[in-house]
Write an enzyme that holds these catalytic residues in place. Structure first.
Site, PDB file in Angstrom:
ATOM      1  N   CYS A 163      26.687  40.191  -4.169  1.00  0.00           N
ATOM      2  CA  CYS A 163      27.028  39.271  -3.078  1.00  0.00           C
ATOM      3  C   CYS A 163      26.464  39.715  -1.724  1.00  0.00           C
ATOM      4  O   CYS A 163      26.680  39.040  -0.713  1.00  0.00           O
ATOM      5  CB  CYS A 163      28.528  39.087  -3.011  1.00  0.00           C
ATOM      6  SG  CYS A 163      29.146  38.349  -4.539  1.00  0.00           S
ATOM      7  N   HIS A 303      32.298  39.830   5.882  1.00  0.00           N
ATOM      8  CA  HIS A 303      32.138  39.386   4.503  1.00  0.00           C
ATOM      9  C   HIS A 303      33.326  38.492   4.148  1.00  0.00           C
ATOM     10  O   HIS A 303      33.143  37.409   3.626  1.00  0.00           O
ATOM     11  CB  HIS A 303      32.024  40.592   3.568  1.00  0.00           C
ATOM     12  CG  HIS A 303      31.586  40.241   2.186  1.00  0.00           C
ATOM     13  ND1 HIS A 303      30.392  39.622   1.930  1.00  0.00           N
ATOM     14  CD2 HIS A 303      32.189  40.403   0.973  1.00  0.00           C
ATOM     15  CE1 HIS A 303      30.265  39.421   0.616  1.00  0.00           C
ATOM     16  NE2 HIS A 303      31.350  39.883   0.025  1.00  0.00           N
ATOM     17  N   PRO A 308      42.590  39.822  -1.815  1.00  0.00           N
ATOM     18  CA  PRO A 308      43.581  40.680  -1.150  1.00  0.00           C
ATOM     19  C   PRO A 308      43.017  42.050  -0.774  1.00  0.00           C
ATOM     20  O   PRO A 308      43.155  42.510   0.357  1.00  0.00           O
ATOM     21  CB  PRO A 308      44.699  40.786  -2.193  1.00  0.00           C
ATOM     22  CG  PRO A 308      44.622  39.473  -2.943  1.00  0.00           C
ATOM     23  CD  PRO A 308      43.138  39.173  -3.023  1.00  0.00           C
ATOM     24  N   GLU A 314      37.807  45.880   4.347  1.00  0.00           N
ATOM     25  CA  GLU A 314      36.824  45.527   5.385  1.00  0.00           C
ATOM     26  C   GLU A 314      37.481  45.524   6.763  1.00  0.00           C
ATOM     27  O   GLU A 314      36.929  46.067   7.729  1.00  0.00           O
ATOM     28  CB  GLU A 314      36.210  44.155   5.093  1.00  0.00           C
ATOM     29  CG  GLU A 314      35.123  43.782   6.116  1.00  0.00           C
ATOM     30  CD  GLU A 314      34.479  42.427   5.840  1.00  0.00           C
ATOM     31  OE1 GLU A 314      35.036  41.634   5.057  1.00  0.00           O
ATOM     32  OE2 GLU A 314      33.415  42.165   6.429  1.00  0.00           O
ATOM     33  N   LYS A 332      33.180  31.891   5.289  1.00  0.00           N
ATOM     34  CA  LYS A 332      33.378  31.528   3.871  1.00  0.00           C
ATOM     35  C   LYS A 332      34.540  30.568   3.679  1.00  0.00           C
ATOM     36  O   LYS A 332      34.577  29.826   2.691  1.00  0.00           O
ATOM     37  CB  LYS A 332      33.607  32.787   3.029  1.00  0.00           C
ATOM     38  CG  LYS A 332      32.338  33.609   2.797  1.00  0.00           C
ATOM     39  CD  LYS A 332      32.594  34.739   1.815  1.00  0.00           C
ATOM     40  CE  LYS A 332      31.326  35.534   1.531  1.00  0.00           C
ATOM     41  NZ  LYS A 332      30.960  36.430   2.656  1.00  0.00           N
ATOM     42  N   HIS A 337      32.349  31.009  -1.172  1.00  0.00           N
ATOM     43  CA  HIS A 337      31.576  32.244  -1.309  1.00  0.00           C
ATOM     44  C   HIS A 337      30.253  31.892  -1.994  1.00  0.00           C
ATOM     45  O   HIS A 337      30.235  31.568  -3.182  1.00  0.00           O
ATOM     46  CB  HIS A 337      32.370  33.259  -2.119  1.00  0.00           C
ATOM     47  CG  HIS A 337      31.730  34.617  -2.164  1.00  0.00           C
ATOM     48  ND1 HIS A 337      30.475  34.879  -1.634  1.00  0.00           N
ATOM     49  CD2 HIS A 337      32.179  35.799  -2.649  1.00  0.00           C
ATOM     50  CE1 HIS A 337      30.180  36.148  -1.814  1.00  0.00           C
ATOM     51  NE2 HIS A 337      31.196  36.731  -2.429  1.00  0.00           N
ATOM     52  N   PHE A 395      29.606  43.429  -5.454  1.00  0.00           N
ATOM     53  CA  PHE A 395      30.156  44.157  -6.605  1.00  0.00           C
ATOM     54  C   PHE A 395      29.274  45.377  -6.867  1.00  0.00           C
ATOM     55  O   PHE A 395      28.058  45.331  -6.714  1.00  0.00           O
ATOM     56  CB  PHE A 395      30.123  43.255  -7.847  1.00  0.00           C
ATOM     57  CG  PHE A 395      31.380  42.455  -8.065  1.00  0.00           C
ATOM     58  CD1 PHE A 395      32.362  42.340  -7.082  1.00  0.00           C
ATOM     59  CD2 PHE A 395      31.594  41.804  -9.271  1.00  0.00           C
ATOM     60  CE1 PHE A 395      33.520  41.592  -7.300  1.00  0.00           C
ATOM     61  CE2 PHE A 395      32.756  41.051  -9.504  1.00  0.00           C
ATOM     62  CZ  PHE A 395      33.710  40.954  -8.523  1.00  0.00           C
TER      63      PHE A 395
END
Lengths: 407, 72
Positions: A163, A303, A308, A314, A332, A337, A395
């Site tokens: 991502c 991002h 959660p 972040e 987003k 996303h 990821f």
């Protein structure tokens, strides 16, 4: 030996976007500024889910052959690329294609084609597979198709940091421009991952929102009641040129990209490291390459996927590094996303934010998570933005941060 | 299927319309080995016409291809 590379000024001379929020950068930007979410209930199979789709997308706009062969991801990228080049005042028929690089980020490339052709193979047999099944679904297909379409003969890569791919593509192109390996870089990200495999797979990870009774309110970054992200699809493309070259041809620069930071959490295949150490590394590197310090930052496009744990980590990293509380946004909530396209679309939105002096709002933020110590506007906020950051993580713990300033 | 219908399908496969002439050799008209596989698939999936890849591959000219699809 340390190789010292002089980082040149790089200007953004063109933007193109095809997103759930709009066909084109202008429509996308307007909807993002209005804070109107695009999430809707998807079909019940393979699992109940929400999605942000590019509505009314007619592949025939690409020409008949191009509407048949390339994967949807590549089709979206082609449309965004055409818009970006037109915005930059560039015509592929007239440029020196040997000096044009194409760097596109995509997390899943032609996975839609792979899935449908695989179904044909298992169902009716090999004779029902298209001879273009493999080239359309290979990871490299997005950038390769763009080079063919545009006659771009310089270096081309499809980069994959999940991502964060779109942001990593832009960072990679900065290096190519710095090293003189190209004069024009067409960069960005594209993904079309609203497919049975991806929807079911991300649902199994537990990453998707289950707020089925309130689709528009499902993706709620930094909100206390967030429960996951909503899958989107789309493409964002930017034209980058060394500022001196852009000026020499009389191009209009929307903004400049001053720095890029990349890092890895080296921690877990899905979860971010709880101390945010990897993300902080990328943030610090982007600032260092921009010749700036943390207190110079006036806006951050986070991002902020609405998971959660991801938002918590972040937010904690941003709060520690930027105690002066620059306004943070997650676009987003409106776009969904966009996976491998997210970093590019959000970089493009950040370009528009610094160009127009406007911080877009974060939709669906009704009750700020008490653990989030950030200033997150819920309405558009005007103000000069001398330095903005666009933050992306993927990821596997792959992080990418871009530092963007007005021209 | 008429020649015009065949021509429309060939154009949708990315073949320039000006290359599609009845007297053109099959490969000169863009029907190389990959395009033959694709054409057989499109004819079967979208038009319900069963013409095998082998039959199409044995055609020397566009006219031969047109004759194959006209007969089905």
């Amino acid at each position: 030996m340390i190789l010292r590379v002089t980082v040149p000024d790089v200007s953004v001379t063109g933007l193109g976007m095809v997103t759930p929020a709009g066909d084109g950068w202008q429509a996308t930007w307007e909807r993002v500024c209005e804070g109107l979410p695009t999430a809707a209930l998807g079909p019940p199979a393979p699992v109940a889910h929400l999605a942000c789709t590019v509505a009314d997308f007619d592949p025939a706009r690409l020409g008949r052959a191009r509407s048949r062969r390339p994967d949807r991801c590549t089709q979206l990228a082609l449309l965004a690329a055409r818009e970006a080049l037109s915005d930059a005042g560039l015509e592929p028929a007239r440029w020196d294609g040997t000096r044009v690089a194409v760097i596109v980020g995509s997390s899943s490339g032609g996975i839609g084609t792979l899935e449908s052709e695989h179904r044909a193979l298992l169902g009716e047999g090999a004779q029902e597979m298209s001879p273009y099944a493999v080239p359309a679904s290979l990871g490299n297909s997005v950038s390769a198709q763009l080079t063919i379409e545009l006659g771009a003969m310089g270096p081309s890569h499809t980069v994959n940091t999940a991502c964060a791919s779109g942001a990593t593509a832009i960072g990679t192109a900065l290096d190519l421009l710095a090293l003189g390996r190209c004069d024009i870089a067409l960069v960005g990200g594209a993904d079309a991952t609203i497919t049975p495999y991806n929807i079911a797979g991300f649902d199994r990870v537990g990453a998707l929102s289950h707020r089925f009774d309130d689709p528009a309110g499902a993706l709620r970054p930094f909100d206390a009641r967030r429960d996951g992200f909503v899958m989107g699809e789309g493409a964002g493309m930017l034209v980058l040129e060394r500022t001196a070259d852009a000026r020499a041809r009389g191009a209009r620069a929307r903004a400049r990209i001053r720095g890029f930071g990349a890092s890895s959490d080296a921690h877990h295949v899905v979860k971010p490291s709880t101390d945010g150490a990897g993300l902080v590394l990328a943030l610090r590197e982007a600032l260092a390459r921009a010749g700036a310090s943390a207190q110079d930052v006036s806006h951050i496009n986070a991002h902020g996927t609405g998971t959660p744990m991801g938002d918590r980590v972040e937010a904690a990293a941003l709060a520690v590094l930027f105690p002066h509380r620059p306004p943070v946004t997650s676009t987003k909530a409106v776009t969904g996303h966009l996976m491998g396209a997210a970093g590019a679309v959000e970089a493009a939105l950040t370009v528009l934010a610094v160009e127009q002096g406007l911080v877009p709002p974060t939709a669906n933020l009704d009750d700020l998570d008490p653990a989030v110590a950030l200033d997150i506007p819920t309405k558009c906020r005007e103000g000069r933005l001398p330095l903005a950051l666009s933050v992306s993580t993927g990821f596997g713990g792959q992080n990418a941060v871009l530092a963007i300033t007005p021209d | 299927m008429s020649f015009d219908e065949l021509k429309n399908i060939m154009v949708s496969l990315g073949i320039p319309e000006s290359d599609i002439r009845l007297d053109a050799a099959r490969e000169d008209a863009g029907l190389d080995s990959i395009a033959v596989v694709e054409l057989a698939l499109v004819l079967r999936r979208e038009k319900g016409l069963v013409v095998t890849e082998e039959e199409l591959g044995a055609a020397a000219t566009v006219a031969d291809v047109a004759a194959l699809v006209a007969a089905r």
